[in-house]
Design an enzyme around this catalytic site. Sequence first.
Site, short mmCIF file in Angstrom:
data_model
loop_
_atom_site.label_atom_id
_atom_site.label_comp_id
_atom_site.label_asym_id
_atom_site.label_seq_id
_atom_site.Cartn_x
_atom_site.Cartn_y
_atom_site.Cartn_z
CG ASP A 14 -2.03 1.29 1.27
OD1 ASP A 14 -2.37 1.48 0.37
OD2 ASP A 14 -1.96 1.94 2.30
CB SER A 15 0.19 4.75 -0.68
OG SER A 15 -1.07 4.94 0.10
CG HIS B 62 -4.79 5.22 4.03
ND1 HIS B 62 -4.34 4.64 2.91
CD2 HIS B 62 -4.00 5.63 4.92
CE1 HIS B 62 -2.98 4.99 2.93
NE2 HIS B 62 -2.81 5.65 4.15
CB CYS C 283 -3.39 0.23 -2.36
SG CYS C 283 -3.13 2.09 -3.10
CB CYS D 34 -9.39 4.73 0.23
SG CYS D 34 -7.69 5.30 0.75
CD GLU E 221 0.10 7.06 5.91
OE1 GLU E 221 1.17 6.99 6.59
OE2 GLU E 221 -0.46 5.96 5.21
#
Length: 274
Positions: free
Chosen positions: A12-13, A188, A75, A186, A154
């Site tokens: 994932d990012s 996240h 992701c 997403c 994040e």
Amino acid sequence: MNNGNKPIGLFDSGIGGLTVAREIMKLLPNENIVYFGDTARVPYGSKSPEVITQYTLEAVSFLLSQDVKLIVFACNTVTATCLEKLSASLSVPVIGVIEPGARAAVNATKNNRVGVIGTERTVQSRAYETAISALNSQISVHSKACPLFVSLVEEGWLENEAAYHTAKIYLEPLKEQGIDALVLGCTHFPHLKTVIGKVMGEGVELVDPAEETAKEVFQILNEKNLLRQEETPATYRYFVSSNPEKFARVGASFLNRPIEPISVIDPQQFKDKV
Ligand code: DGL
């Protein structure tokens, strides 16, 4: 080594893919995992398809250097941008999160009105619209990009005032569409489930593609005879491209286990090696 005993690779990012890792750990507790979060270059969602594809190639190349048996693009942005393009040319099976997410959404909606929230790139790609209408063309899909959610996660701001207000601003217009299921498109976003749920209210089911993705991982490993046979406890290894402390802090409270061992790598070193 028997191929089944190799690890599963997740990418994932940043910290979002841990929502998928958690479901894989639950469903397949015997599997070893190598996780890479590209924390130096997050967010991906506002970048061009060319840049995202280049970053993905580097990440895939790194995971292959770890001798993984299967790769999960944990992701949505990466899945929407280059899963189809890359999967045919790779030596191991690759799965994404959008088809599983679409299946979960189709199962969840009763009134055939589904909302999807994701990054700008995922929403622009219309990948969820395509995947959902392939399963049921009667379903209308209402999408909304929520890029600031990625930074909140994040940062570990999951339930504070800033998270709640941001959610309200992004989601109030979606509520007016009369949806009864909302895809957290997403990886996240499941970290923000509490505030998203508060804003959307009880009549809207929050759909997290992670659980369905874990089921697909099981199915593929099972079909290909790649489930791990060893009986020693599974091992988890984490790699990031920057800021391991923050990743470990936020990740540990989400997974409820220490994020270790964690190492920092430069994914650009793996450029052009696939
Ligand atoms: N977690 C990612 C996704 O599922 C991307 C977040 C980002 O880097 O913008 O789309």
